[in-house]
Scaffold this motif. Structure first.
Motif: not given
Lengths: 116, 118
Positions: B33, B35, B37, B41-43, B45, B91, B107, B109
């Motif tokens: 995956y 991502y 960021q 803030q959040g991740l 996709f 990420l 997952q 990272f």
């Protein structure tokens, strides 16, 4: 709509205090997974726990415990006797199995600061 | 064992240039995956690879973004004609099985690549 809500943006506690980080999720799936990740100042996300939707048993791992309640769609995380090393951003995440989504849906995170 | 690795750790580029970000997943992990960021803030996709299946590109924000996964292992995320709003940490994560399936789907990272577009 946000699938994972972490309403607490920032929390500060004094060392040795207990702290609970809230997580509320939203899904129509009957089978799903919930996760917590820790992101320390170094930046690398660390996996803490995975819980599937059929297992509502609370889990304890050392000073960490998780309370999963399907009735309120919550998956809260408690740190007992907090330590300075617990200072980090904590993310709650959701994985669905029936919508076809292949990713984790992350909350916006809660920044925890433990003051010595 | 070795975790997910990413390179470079930092990349500074000028607006309009292309960049390539690399990810080496954990050996044996079938799912990979990407991502993004943004600061504080959040991740978000971006894209998902699972085995030999066609990738899920539903999270890519524009056609300037693309990714490949060669031989079911290493992946490269390419951003063409970079813009300042592309500045973020990118990420990469891998998991033994796909996110939407049962089993070991957690997952793991990598450390991320911090991209700064001037």
């Amino acid at each position: 709509a946000q699938k994972v809500t972490q309403a607490q943006t920032e929390i500060s506690v004094v060392e040795k205090e207990d702290v609970t980080l809230d997580c509320v999720y939203e899904t129509r799936d009957t089978t799903y997974y919930l996760f917590w990740y820790k992101q320390p100042p170094s930046g690398e996300l660390v996996f803490l726990i995975r819980r599937n939707s059929f297992d509502e048993q609370n889990e304890i791992s050392g000073r960490y415990s998780w309370n999963f309640q399907k009735s309120t769609s919550s998956f809260n995380f408690t740190i007992t006797a907090s330590q300075v090393v617990d200072s980090a951003v904590y993310f709650c995440a959701l994985s669905e199995t029936q919508t076809g989504a292949n990713n984790l849906f992350f909350g916006t995170g809660t920044r925890l600061t433990v003051i010595p | 064992g070795a975790g997910v690795s990413q390179s470079p750790s930092n990349k500074v580029t000028e607006k309009g240039k292309d960049v390539e970000l690399r990810c080496d997943p954990i050996s044996g992990h079938t799912a990979l995956y990407w991502y993004r960021q943004r600061l504080g803030q959040g991740l978000e996709f971006l894209i998902y690879f699972q085995g030999n299946s066609a990738p899920d590109k539903s999270g890519l924000p524009s056609d300037r973004f693309s990714a490949e996964r060669t031989g079911g292992s290493v992946s490269t995320l390419t951003i063409q004609r970079t813009q300042q709003e592309d500045s973020a940490v990118y990420l990469c994560a891998s998991s033994l099985v796909g996110a939407g399936t049962s089993g070991r789907n957690e997952q793991f990272f990598g450390p991320g690549t911090r991209l700064t577009v001037l």
